[in-house]
Design an enzyme around this catalytic site. Structure first.
Site, short mmCIF file in Angstrom:
data_model
loop_
_atom_site.label_atom_id
_atom_site.label_comp_id
_atom_site.label_asym_id
_atom_site.label_seq_id
_atom_site.Cartn_x
_atom_site.Cartn_y
_atom_site.Cartn_z
CB ALA A 33 -0.94 0.00 1.20
CB THR A 72 0.55 6.75 0.63
OG1 THR A 72 1.94 6.78 0.33
CG2 THR A 72 0.24 5.50 1.45
CD1 TRP A 87 -7.42 -2.32 8.60
CD2 TRP A 87 -5.54 -3.45 8.21
NE1 TRP A 87 -7.68 -3.19 7.56
CE2 TRP A 87 -6.53 -3.90 7.31
CE3 TRP A 87 -4.26 -4.02 8.15
CZ2 TRP A 87 -6.29 -4.89 6.36
CZ3 TRP A 87 -4.02 -5.01 7.20
CH2 TRP A 87 -5.02 -5.44 6.33
CD GLN A 95 1.56 -8.01 0.72
OE1 GLN A 95 0.86 -8.15 1.72
NE2 GLN A 95 2.84 -7.71 0.79
CG HIS A 133 -3.84 -9.90 -1.17
ND1 HIS A 133 -3.22 -9.09 -0.25
CD2 HIS A 133 -3.33 -11.14 -0.98
CE1 HIS A 133 -2.37 -9.80 0.47
NE2 HIS A 133 -2.42 -11.06 0.05
CB CYS A 144 -16.08 -18.17 -20.74
SG CYS A 144 -15.80 -16.43 -20.28
CB CYS A 192 -19.84 -15.70 -22.39
SG CYS A 192 -19.63 -16.75 -20.94
CG ASN A 245 7.73 -0.18 4.57
OD1 ASN A 245 6.89 0.19 3.76
ND2 ASN A 245 7.42 -0.59 5.79
CD GLN A 281 4.62 1.48 9.74
OE1 GLN A 281 4.13 0.71 8.93
NE2 GLN A 281 3.95 1.95 10.77
#
Length: 326
Positions: free
Chosen positions: A53, A57, A71, A113, A133, A144, A175, A238, A240
Site C-alpha cells: 500500500a 499513498t 487499520w 498485495q 489479493h 468461460c 457468453c 519502507n 516502518q
C-alpha cells in the site's frame, strides 16, 4: 463509484502490528543508499518487485499500518480523512517508473498485495503482474473463466457474483455467464497459478525489491526469503520495520517516489509526467519481453538473459493454510 474496501472485509482479529513508528533516512544517507540500489539494479539479471500500500499513498489512497493507516485508525475507532476513491486515483511516479523499467527489460515481474489496480492502469503488462489479493477493476466469468477489466470498481469482494454478465463472444454468441469480483476476503484462497509463478520468479531472481510493504501478510510477505535463500539480494524500501529486515542487503527508509526519482536519475531513465488532466489508463496485456522462468517444467533453469549495466490463504502471521483451488 465509492466503495469502502476495508469495511467490506470480513472481521479479522489478527491484522498484524499497526501504528508502528516511521523513520526517514537523513538526506545524505538516503541518496547514498539509492545510488547503491541503482548499482544493484544494473548488475542484476532477474528482478522481482514486491509492492504494498505504501506505493499508492501519494495518489491519495491511505495505507493500512502507518500512523494514519486504515487499520491503525480503525483500532482507535476512527477512519481516514480525505481518502480518494480507487477509481479516481492516478498512478504515482513509482508506478510509472516501474513501467519504464519493464519496457527496458530491467524489471521482470511484480508481486503485489494491492487491490487498487494502479499497476494495471499504469500500463504494467498483466502477464508479468501477480496481484495476489485481487484487483477491484477485474472480474472473472463463472462460465468461460475469462477475466474482464472494467472502468469502475466492483461493488463486491470475496469472489462474489457482482451482478454483471459476461459480454465475451464465442462462435457468434455472447457468453452470458455471471461475473464475480477477483478480490479476496480473509479466508479466500490465493490464486494458485499466480502464487506458484511468484514463488518461481523469486527463487530465480538476483534481486527481490520490496517497496511500500511491511511484509507482514503471508505468504506474500515471505517470498523475498526465496530470493535470499538462493543467493540473490533483498532490498527493502519502507518507512516502518518489516518482516524481512534481517535478510535485507539494504534497508531504505524513505518515501517511494522520492527514492525512485533518485534511482531513475542514476539509471538515466526519464519517466513520463502526469499533469492530472484526463484519465490515466494504459492497459497492456502482454510484454514484448518474455518471462525468464516457466512453470511448464518444474525443474527448468531460468532462460538466459544478458546482464544489465496449491492455493494459500493470506494470514497476518506465519501460519499457512493450503488449498488446491485455482
Amino acid at each position: 463509484m465509492s466503495f469502502n474496501y476495508n469495511a467490506a472485509l470480513s472481521p479479522c482479529d489478527d491484522k498484524g502490528e499497526v501504528g508502528l513508528p516511521e523513520h526517514v533516512d537523513e538526506k545524505k544517507v538516503l541518496h547514498e543508499k539509492c545510488v547503491q540500489l541503482a548499482a544493484i539494479i544494473k548488475s542484476s539479471s532477474i528482478i522481482t518487485l514486491h509492492t504494498g500500500a505504501g506505493i499508492s499513498t501519494s495518489s491519495g489512497i491511505p495505507d493500512f499500518r502507518g500512523p494514519n493507516g486504515v487499520w491503525t485508525l480503525e483500532a482507535k475507532g476512527e477512519t481516514p480523512k480525505n481518502a480518494i476513491n480507487f477509481d479516481r486515483a492516478r498512478p504515482t511516479f513509482t508506478h510509472r517508473f516501474f513501467v519504464e523499467l519493464e519496457k527496458r527489460g530491467i524489471v521482470d515481474f511484480i508481486v503485489s498485495q494491492n487491490v487498487d489496480g494502479l499497476h494495471m492502469r499504469s500500463g504494467f503488462p498483466r502477464t508479468k503482474l501477480a496481484e495476489l489479493h485481487g484487483n477491484m477493476f477485474v472480474q472473472k466469468c463463472s462460465k468461460c473463466k475469462k477475466e474482464t477489466v472494467f472502468s469502475e470498481v466492483s461493488t463486491t469482494l470475496g469472489l462474489k457474483a457482482s451482478g454483471k454478465i459476461c459480454q465475451r463472444k464465442s462462435r457468434g454468441s455472447v457468453c452470458g455467464g455471471a461475473m464475480h469480483d477477483s478480490v479476496l476476503d480473509w479466508d479466500d484462497a490465493l490464486p494458485y497459478y499466480k502464487l506458484q509463478l511468484s514463488r518461481k520468479m523469486c527463487e530465480n531472481s538476483d534481486l527481490s525489491l520490496a517497496v511500500g510493504t511491511s511484509l507482514q501478510i503471508k505468504p506474500a510477505g515471505s517470498l523475498p526469503n526465496l530470493t535470499k535463500k538462493n543467493g540473490g539480494k533483498v532490498v527493502i524500501i519502507n518507512l516502518q520495520k518489516t518482516g524481512c529486515d534481517k535478510i535485507a542487503d539494504i534497508k531504505i527508509h524513505g518515501y517511494c517516489d522520492e527514492v525512485f526519482k533518485i534511482v531513475a536519475n542514476e539509471l538515466d531513465i526519464e519517466v513520463p509526467g502526469d499533469d492530472g488532466v484526463g484519465e490515466w489508463v494504459r492497459l497492456i496485456e502482454r510484454s514484448k519481453h518474455s518471462l525468464p522462468v516457466s512453470l511448464t517444467k518444474a525443474n527448468s533453469a531460468p532462460k538466459p538473459k544478458p546482464k544489465r549495466g496449491k492455493g494459500t490463504k493470506r494470514k497476518a502471521n506465519n501460519k499457512k493454510v493450503e488449498n488446491n483451488d485455482d
